[in-house]
Design a protein around this motif. Sequence first.
Motif, PDB file in Angstrom:
ATOM      1  N   VAL B  10       0.856  -1.190   0.000  1.00  0.00           N
ATOM      2  CA  VAL B  10       0.000   0.000   0.000  1.00  0.00           C
ATOM      3  C   VAL B  10       0.886   1.232   0.000  1.00  0.00           C
ATOM      4  N   TYR B  11       0.641   2.122  -0.950  1.00  0.00           N
ATOM      5  CA  TYR B  11       1.344   3.420  -0.943  1.00  0.00           C
ATOM      6  C   TYR B  11       0.364   4.454  -0.411  1.00  0.00           C
ATOM      7  N   GLY B  12       0.568   4.919   0.772  1.00  0.00           N
ATOM      8  CA  GLY B  12      -0.375   5.895   1.312  1.00  0.00           C
ATOM      9  C   GLY B  12      -1.770   5.292   1.343  1.00  0.00           C
ATOM     10  N   THR B  13      -2.636   5.784   0.466  1.00  0.00           N
ATOM     11  CA  THR B  13      -3.990   5.230   0.426  1.00  0.00           C
ATOM     12  C   THR B  13      -4.177   4.313  -0.774  1.00  0.00           C
ATOM     13  N   LYS B  14      -3.153   4.271  -1.643  1.00  0.00           N
ATOM     14  CA  LYS B  14      -3.280   3.526  -2.896  1.00  0.00           C
ATOM     15  C   LYS B  14      -2.735   2.107  -2.720  1.00  0.00           C
ATOM     16  N   THR B  15      -3.581   1.126  -2.970  1.00  0.00           N
ATOM     17  CA  THR B  15      -3.130  -0.268  -2.907  1.00  0.00           C
ATOM     18  C   THR B  15      -2.581  -0.652  -4.271  1.00  0.00           C
ATOM     19  N   ALA B  16      -1.278  -0.880  -4.347  1.00  0.00           N
ATOM     20  CA  ALA B  16      -0.668  -1.171  -5.642  1.00  0.00           C
ATOM     21  C   ALA B  16      -0.685  -2.661  -5.936  1.00  0.00           C
ATOM     22  N   VAL B  17      -0.506  -3.465  -4.886  1.00  0.00           N
ATOM     23  CA  VAL B  17      -0.473  -4.911  -5.044  1.00  0.00           C
ATOM     24  C   VAL B  17      -1.309  -5.488  -3.911  1.00  0.00           C
ATOM     25  N   PRO B  35      -1.368  -4.562 -17.631  1.00  0.00           N
ATOM     26  CA  PRO B  35      -1.396  -3.211 -18.207  1.00  0.00           C
ATOM     27  C   PRO B  35      -0.653  -2.225 -17.305  1.00  0.00           C
ATOM     28  N   ASN B  36      -0.585  -0.983 -17.714  1.00  0.00           N
ATOM     29  CA  ASN B  36       0.077   0.032 -16.901  1.00  0.00           C
ATOM     30  C   ASN B  36      -0.564   0.102 -15.522  1.00  0.00           C
ATOM     31  N   ALA B  37       0.283   0.350 -14.550  1.00  0.00           N
ATOM     32  CA  ALA B  37      -0.165   0.527 -13.158  1.00  0.00           C
ATOM     33  C   ALA B  37      -0.758  -0.739 -12.537  1.00  0.00           C
ATOM     34  N   ALA B  38      -0.451  -1.899 -13.127  1.00  0.00           N
ATOM     35  CA  ALA B  38      -1.001  -3.143 -12.600  1.00  0.00           C
ATOM     36  C   ALA B  38      -0.319  -3.548 -11.306  1.00  0.00           C
ATOM     37  N   GLY B  39       0.917  -3.095 -11.117  1.00  0.00           N
ATOM     38  CA  GLY B  39       1.654  -3.476  -9.910  1.00  0.00           C
ATOM     39  C   GLY B  39       2.849  -4.360 -10.208  1.00  0.00           C
ATOM     40  N   LYS B  40       3.257  -4.431 -11.459  1.00  0.00           N
ATOM     41  CA  LYS B  40       4.395  -5.281 -11.830  1.00  0.00           C
ATOM     42  C   LYS B  40       5.691  -4.772 -11.198  1.00  0.00           C
ATOM     43  N   THR B  41       5.977  -3.498 -11.426  1.00  0.00           N
ATOM     44  CA  THR B  41       7.207  -2.923 -10.887  1.00  0.00           C
ATOM     45  C   THR B  41       7.221  -2.997  -9.373  1.00  0.00           C
ATOM     46  N   THR B  42       6.094  -2.720  -8.769  1.00  0.00           N
ATOM     47  CA  THR B  42       6.008  -2.767  -7.310  1.00  0.00           C
ATOM     48  C   THR B  42       6.390  -4.158  -6.795  1.00  0.00           C
ATOM     49  N   THR B  43       5.809  -5.202  -7.411  1.00  0.00           N
ATOM     50  CA  THR B  43       6.121  -6.570  -6.981  1.00  0.00           C
ATOM     51  C   THR B  43       7.614  -6.847  -7.125  1.00  0.00           C
ATOM     52  N   PRO B  80      15.997  -2.750 -13.351  1.00  0.00           N
ATOM     53  CA  PRO B  80      14.840  -1.931 -12.996  1.00  0.00           C
ATOM     54  C   PRO B  80      14.181  -1.355 -14.248  1.00  0.00           C
ATOM     55  N   GLU B  81      13.014  -0.773 -14.033  1.00  0.00           N
ATOM     56  CA  GLU B  81      12.259  -0.167 -15.127  1.00  0.00           C
ATOM     57  C   GLU B  81      13.111   0.851 -15.894  1.00  0.00           C
ATOM     58  N   ASN B  82      13.804   1.731 -15.150  1.00  0.00           N
ATOM     59  CA  ASN B  82      14.765   2.636 -15.780  1.00  0.00           C
ATOM     60  C   ASN B  82      16.144   2.077 -15.497  1.00  0.00           C
ATOM     61  N   ASP B 157      12.577  -5.964 -15.438  1.00  0.00           N
ATOM     62  CA  ASP B 157      11.376  -5.151 -15.562  1.00  0.00           C
ATOM     63  C   ASP B 157      11.331  -4.554 -16.972  1.00  0.00           C
ATOM     64  N   GLU B 158      10.464  -5.073 -17.778  1.00  0.00           N
ATOM     65  CA  GLU B 158      10.307  -4.656 -19.172  1.00  0.00           C
ATOM     66  C   GLU B 158      11.634  -4.586 -19.912  1.00  0.00           C
ATOM     67  N   PRO B 159      12.261  -5.746 -20.105  1.00  0.00           N
ATOM     68  CA  PRO B 159      13.607  -5.762 -20.677  1.00  0.00           C
ATOM     69  C   PRO B 159      13.701  -5.316 -22.137  1.00  0.00           C
ATOM     70  N   THR B 188       6.173  -7.427 -18.580  1.00  0.00           N
ATOM     71  CA  THR B 188       5.945  -6.847 -19.900  1.00  0.00           C
ATOM     72  C   THR B 188       4.470  -6.524 -20.028  1.00  0.00           C
ATOM     73  N   HIS B 189       4.146  -5.629 -20.941  1.00  0.00           N
ATOM     74  CA  HIS B 189       2.726  -5.556 -21.284  1.00  0.00           C
ATOM     75  C   HIS B 189       2.530  -5.917 -22.753  1.00  0.00           C
ATOM     76  N   ILE B 190       3.562  -6.570 -23.313  1.00  0.00           N
ATOM     77  CA  ILE B 190       3.450  -7.024 -24.696  1.00  0.00           C
ATOM     78  C   ILE B 190       3.215  -8.529 -24.671  1.00  0.00           C
TER      79      ILE B 190
HETATM   80  N1  LIG Z   1       6.410   5.321  -5.075  1.00  0.00           N
HETATM   81  C1  LIG Z   1       5.084   5.291  -5.270  1.00  0.00           C
HETATM   82  N2  LIG Z   1       4.285   6.085  -4.529  1.00  0.00           N
HETATM   83  C2  LIG Z   1       2.942   6.055  -4.708  1.00  0.00           C
HETATM   84  N3  LIG Z   1       2.300   5.282  -5.588  1.00  0.00           N
HETATM   85  C3  LIG Z   1       3.042   4.479  -6.366  1.00  0.00           C
HETATM   86  C4  LIG Z   1       4.474   4.443  -6.248  1.00  0.00           C
HETATM   87  N4  LIG Z   1       4.944   3.556  -7.133  1.00  0.00           N
HETATM   88  C5  LIG Z   1       3.871   3.053  -7.773  1.00  0.00           C
HETATM   89  N5  LIG Z   1       2.730   3.607  -7.318  1.00  0.00           N
HETATM   90  C6  LIG Z   1       1.353   3.274  -7.760  1.00  0.00           C
HETATM   91  O1  LIG Z   1       1.186   1.884  -7.658  1.00  0.00           O
HETATM   92  C7  LIG Z   1       0.478   1.372  -8.774  1.00  0.00           C
HETATM   93  C8  LIG Z   1       1.278   0.245  -9.426  1.00  0.00           C
HETATM   94  O2  LIG Z   1       2.424   0.786 -10.017  1.00  0.00           O
HETATM   95  P1  LIG Z   1       3.550  -0.086 -10.707  1.00  0.00           P
HETATM   96  O3  LIG Z   1       4.667   0.829 -11.046  1.00  0.00           O
HETATM   97  O4  LIG Z   1       3.854  -1.252  -9.866  1.00  0.00           O
HETATM   98  O5  LIG Z   1       2.802  -0.551 -12.034  1.00  0.00           O
HETATM   99  P2  LIG Z   1       3.383  -1.341 -13.289  1.00  0.00           P
HETATM  100  O6  LIG Z   1       2.583  -2.579 -13.400  1.00  0.00           O
HETATM  101  O7  LIG Z   1       4.847  -1.504 -13.181  1.00  0.00           O
HETATM  102  O8  LIG Z   1       2.987  -0.376 -14.475  1.00  0.00           O
HETATM  103  P3  LIG Z   1       3.807   0.000 -15.822  1.00  0.00           P
HETATM  104  O9  LIG Z   1       3.440  -1.027 -16.843  1.00  0.00           O
HETATM  105  O10 LIG Z   1       3.223   1.333 -16.178  1.00  0.00           O
HETATM  106  O11 LIG Z   1       5.243   0.037 -15.501  1.00  0.00           O
HETATM  107  C9  LIG Z   1       0.233   2.555  -9.679  1.00  0.00           C
HETATM  108  O12 LIG Z   1      -1.101   2.973  -9.498  1.00  0.00           O
HETATM  109  C10 LIG Z   1       1.174   3.606  -9.211  1.00  0.00           C
HETATM  110  O13 LIG Z   1       0.603   4.875  -9.356  1.00  0.00           O
END
Ligand SMILES: Nc1ncnc2c1ncn2[C@@H]1O[C@H](COP(=O)(O)OP(=O)(O)OP(=O)(O)O)[C@@H](O)[C@H]1O
Lengths: 261, 316
Positions: B10-17, B35-43, B80-82, B157-159, B188-190
Amino acid sequence: MRNTWIIFRRELRSYFSSPLAYAVMAGFLLIAGFFFYAILTSFLNTALRSEMQAQYYRMAPPPINVNLMALRPFFHNLAVVLIFTVPLITMRLYAEEFRNGTIELLMTSPVRNWETVLGKALAAFVLYASLIAGTLVYAAILFLSGKPEPGQIITSYIGLLLLGGAFVAVGIFLSTLTENQIVAGFLTIILLLLFWVVGWADEFAGPGVGSVLAYVSLLSHFDEFAKGVIDLKDVVLYLSFIGFFLFLTHLSLESKRWRTR
Amino acid sequence: MIDISHLTKVYGTKTAVQDITFSVGRGEILGFLGPNAAGKTTTMRILTCFMPATSGRASIAGFDVFGQSMEVRRRIGYLPENPPLYSEMTVEKYLAFVGGIKGMDPRLLKTRVPEVMERTSIRTEAGRIIKHLSKGYRQRVGIAQALIHNPEVLILDEPTVGLDPKQIIEVRELIRGLGGDHTIILSTHILPEVSMTCSRVIIINEGRIVASDTTENLTRRLRGSDNLYVEVEGPEESVETRIRALGGVTAVSRRKTEKRRGNGYLIETEIGVDVRRDLAALVVGQGWGLLEMRPVGMSLEEVFLHLTTREEEVPA
Ligand SMILES: Nc1ncnc2c1ncn2[C@@H]1O[C@H](COP(=O)(O)OP(=O)(O)OP(=O)(O)O)[C@@H](O)[C@H]1O
Ligand SMILES: [Mg+2]
């Protein structure tokens, strides 16, 4: 320790491959040179005047001391200039890693946070020391043209190293708080200025508070070194100050890992 | 090799995973699709010890990512993503630096750096400053950096992002070649990327796992089910519910149409059941207009879209 060495080497190389290090060095030596020139000419004027007065009154010329009258204000001015110079060196240390995402490499490699902190602080300190070493030219000029007392010059440089170490420690800590280098540098300048001016509180705060404030004033301790006095309590203050801020840096990095939301 | 159970971030109020559980066996290549913002990078960031989870556990090679992070970090290569590049360094020096902080012997590095550059086809760029490299080459340096210490586990992460088609094929082949010796998770999202490189797929959407299967099964499941696309002129709500009520229909979802009249529907049916006759009878019987009807084989893309957009369709 090996990790510290690897980080240190990379950091130092990175300094010398960026124009910033050279710009800071050039700027610092220029300003230091200006102070040296201004202080020395005013000293020479004073010396000349007292010589002439002595001849007029047919007395032996009063002893004038280049160490106290020229060197001490010179080093004091240098210390103040450093408040604005050291932050330029330290501001990028962590802020840049956050901005570029390289922090992700560091924090997922088998390297402990304190190891990177030490490596980075050492690199900044070495750059700082080479900055200071540049001013040895001015000291050499004094030796060519007169007989300054070497002891006081040596203690002043020891003082400068300790002072710089403390400045670097503050700078590296503040650099972990933001990914914006400018903000990190600015905060460092503000905090260092505060650590300078609290010394003045000595005069208007009550005796108890005043002496505490004077104790943490980084520059008032430096003045002892500039006078040619090395007191263990000053050395201890600087070293514990450095240790404290490096520890804070470590904690600040750890907290990023431990924060669960 | 990699075990994740009930992971939540959970980021603040946002549940990412949210409550993710899966595991990856030794030598497997797992595609992490979403898709974007699915939570891949977070995991991935949690797996690589970059940040802690809010709750749940994750371990690599039996070591907990939180409690035994040094052991975990020794065993992973992470892109990493970048790509985490020091732009003022040369490619060669940078790779040697990364090898160093991964704990490699300096003597070993002398042979390992050229080897990795060879594998990622950046040998020609060895002495160049990273800042001056093109995006695709920087991405490859990022991959090389993850491989340098020959880690047991690779987390990418998205190689293939930012690479040109030829490079994409090369990198996919590289990754495929690494499987077996290495356990790999790549995000990936491809879709084609997954079917080409991965042995298993996890599809994640809005922080939850929506599908998890071998690539073959998933593809077969999708190809296997019969789908029908129809365009019907009539009240949207009741058309949808009536179609859903037909025998053999498993799911109905609306599709956009370019035409003014009618609405598009994608109908999923049980395998081997032909509902076309019933459907036509229904539409005609209700006095609606049947504008189009054609069978569609669901592509992996559609499955993906279907799986990941289902959430929003339920409340409608
Ligand atoms: N450091 C952070 N602080 C707050 N919210 C975050 C942070 N990092 C990610 N999020 C939120 O968590 C959610 C998941 O993000 P994440 O980067 O894991 O997605 P993703 O699957 O990697 O997407 P993408 O395909 O765009 O890379 C998103 O809604 C994002 O806004
Ligand atoms: Mg991502």
